[in-house]
Design a protein around this motif. Structure first.
Motif, PDB file in Angstrom:
ATOM      1  N   VAL B   4       0.943  -1.359  -0.113  1.00  0.00           N
ATOM      2  CA  VAL B   4       0.000   0.072  -0.024  1.00  0.00           C
ATOM      3  C   VAL B   4       0.631   1.230   0.112  1.00  0.00           C
ATOM      4  O   VAL B   4       1.451   1.393   1.085  1.00  0.00           O
ATOM      5  N   SER B   5       0.918   2.171  -0.932  1.00  0.00           N
ATOM      6  CA  SER B   5       1.381   3.254  -1.113  1.00  0.00           C
ATOM      7  C   SER B   5       0.867   4.464  -1.047  1.00  0.00           C
ATOM      8  O   SER B   5      -0.166   4.568  -1.617  1.00  0.00           O
ATOM      9  N   GLN B   6       1.397   5.490  -0.592  1.00  0.00           N
ATOM     10  CA  GLN B   6       0.690   6.865  -0.360  1.00  0.00           C
ATOM     11  C   GLN B   6       1.582   7.946  -1.089  1.00  0.00           C
ATOM     12  O   GLN B   6       2.818   7.945  -0.575  1.00  0.00           O
ATOM     13  N   THR B   7       1.073   9.065  -1.586  1.00  0.00           N
ATOM     14  CA  THR B   7       1.849  10.084  -2.115  1.00  0.00           C
ATOM     15  C   THR B   7       1.228  11.226  -1.867  1.00  0.00           C
ATOM     16  O   THR B   7      -0.092  11.337  -2.164  1.00  0.00           O
ATOM     17  N   PRO B   8       1.848  12.364  -1.161  1.00  0.00           N
ATOM     18  CA  PRO B   8       3.163  12.468  -0.734  1.00  0.00           C
ATOM     19  C   PRO B   8       3.171  11.986   0.598  1.00  0.00           C
ATOM     20  O   PRO B   8       2.312  11.762   1.203  1.00  0.00           O
ATOM     21  N   LYS B   9       4.346  11.841   0.942  1.00  0.00           N
ATOM     22  CA  LYS B   9       4.734  11.512   2.450  1.00  0.00           C
ATOM     23  C   LYS B   9       4.273  12.558   3.425  1.00  0.00           C
ATOM     24  O   LYS B   9       4.101  12.344   4.365  1.00  0.00           O
ATOM     25  N   GLU B  24      -2.523   3.752  -3.300  1.00  0.00           N
ATOM     26  CA  GLU B  24      -2.600   2.649  -4.309  1.00  0.00           C
ATOM     27  C   GLU B  24      -2.141   1.234  -3.781  1.00  0.00           C
ATOM     28  O   GLU B  24      -1.223   1.361  -2.887  1.00  0.00           O
ATOM     29  N   GLN B  25      -2.881   0.222  -3.856  1.00  0.00           N
ATOM     30  CA  GLN B  25      -2.717  -0.992  -3.405  1.00  0.00           C
ATOM     31  C   GLN B  25      -2.425  -2.062  -4.485  1.00  0.00           C
ATOM     32  O   GLN B  25      -3.303  -2.039  -5.268  1.00  0.00           O
ATOM     33  N   ASP B  70     -10.312   3.198  -9.688  1.00  0.00           N
ATOM     34  CA  ASP B  70     -10.608   1.523  -9.863  1.00  0.00           C
ATOM     35  C   ASP B  70     -10.332   1.114  -8.388  1.00  0.00           C
ATOM     36  O   ASP B  70     -10.116   1.738  -7.379  1.00  0.00           O
ATOM     37  N   LYS B  71     -10.463  -0.217  -8.336  1.00  0.00           N
ATOM     38  CA  LYS B  71     -10.598  -0.744  -6.865  1.00  0.00           C
ATOM     39  C   LYS B  71      -9.038  -0.857  -6.322  1.00  0.00           C
ATOM     40  O   LYS B  71      -8.883  -1.180  -5.182  1.00  0.00           O
ATOM     41  N   ALA B  72      -8.027  -0.475  -7.225  1.00  0.00           N
ATOM     42  CA  ALA B  72      -6.540  -0.549  -6.617  1.00  0.00           C
ATOM     43  C   ALA B  72      -6.337   0.941  -6.181  1.00  0.00           C
ATOM     44  O   ALA B  72      -5.098   1.033  -5.533  1.00  0.00           O
TER      45      ALA B  72
END
Lengths: 113, 112
Positions: B4-9, B24-25, B70-72
């Motif tokens: 699981v990523s996020q931007t920005p930190k 996004e996953q 979308d689901k991701a």
């Protein structure tokens, strides 16, 4: 109402000592129970979970937790803590068919050298 | 690969601005969440989407709008930022609602 209580906001133990973090829940259904750990500046990571079966659950990093239905508790234990265990610990509860899990307010663990 | 990523930190901005946080996953999960963690570490769920459909919408100001292309992916857009919006925002995903949730690293939002 469904709820999770972590009675201790802060816990301080010496390195090498044993640890027990308390978690009590109020839930109508048979619960799914979780413990998460959050290291400083990080996201939450799952330590262990209980869905069914053996009430003593082993997790990562040497942690274990015991589900006691009669006491509505799911306490987290570790026989000997390390300085790297200093973090925030969250208990959470859900049930099959739920659309979310409910988190407790967390317990901050401090480790004395 | 990050699950699981996020931007920005980190996100530092002025009051009144509009900003977005992306998530996004790559776990193939059907359900995604946004949480807000305040300075006392209290974790509060804001939104949940299942297969691009809004499932949970807690009592969050209308200035916050989630979007799931979308689901991701589950993005969070915040209009007219206020000082009280300063917090760490976490994205998470799970296969179903009550299953293990996987968290992103968080986005620390500071509103000046």
């Amino acid at each position: 109402a469904q709820s999770v209580t972590q009675p201790d906001i802060h816990i301080t133990v010496s390195e090498g000592a044993s640890l027990e973090l308390r978690c009590n829940y109020s839930y109508g259904a048979t619960p799914y129970l979780f413990w998460y750990v959050q290291s400083p500046g990080q996201g939450l990571q799952l330590l262990l979970k209980y869905f069914s079966g053996d009430t003593l659950v082993q997790g990562i990093k040497g942690f274990e937790a015991e589900f006691k239905r009669s006491q509505s508790s799911f306490n987290l234990r570790k026989p000997s803590v390390h300085w790297s265990d200093a973090a925030e610990y969250f208990c959470a509860v859900g049930a099959q068919g739920d659309d979310k899990i409910i988190f407790g307010k967390g317990t901050r663990l401090h480790i004395l050298p | 690969d990050t699950a699981v990523s996020q931007t920005p930190k980190y996100l530092v901005t002025q009051m009144g601005n509009d900003k977005s946080i992306k998530c996004e996953q790559n776990l193939g999960h059907d359900t995604m969440y946004w949480y807000k963690q305040d300075s006392k570490k209290f974790l509060k769920i804001m939104f949940s989407y299942n297969n691009k459909e809004l499932i949970i919408n807690e009592t969050v100001p209308n200035r916050f709008s989630p979007k799931s292309p979308d689901k991701a992916h589950l993005n969070l857009h915040i209009n007219s930022l206020e000082l009280g919006d300063s917090a760490v925002y976490f994205c998470a995903s799970s296969q179903v609602g009550a299953d293990t949730q996987y968290f992103g690293p968080g986005t620390r939002l500071t509103v000046l």
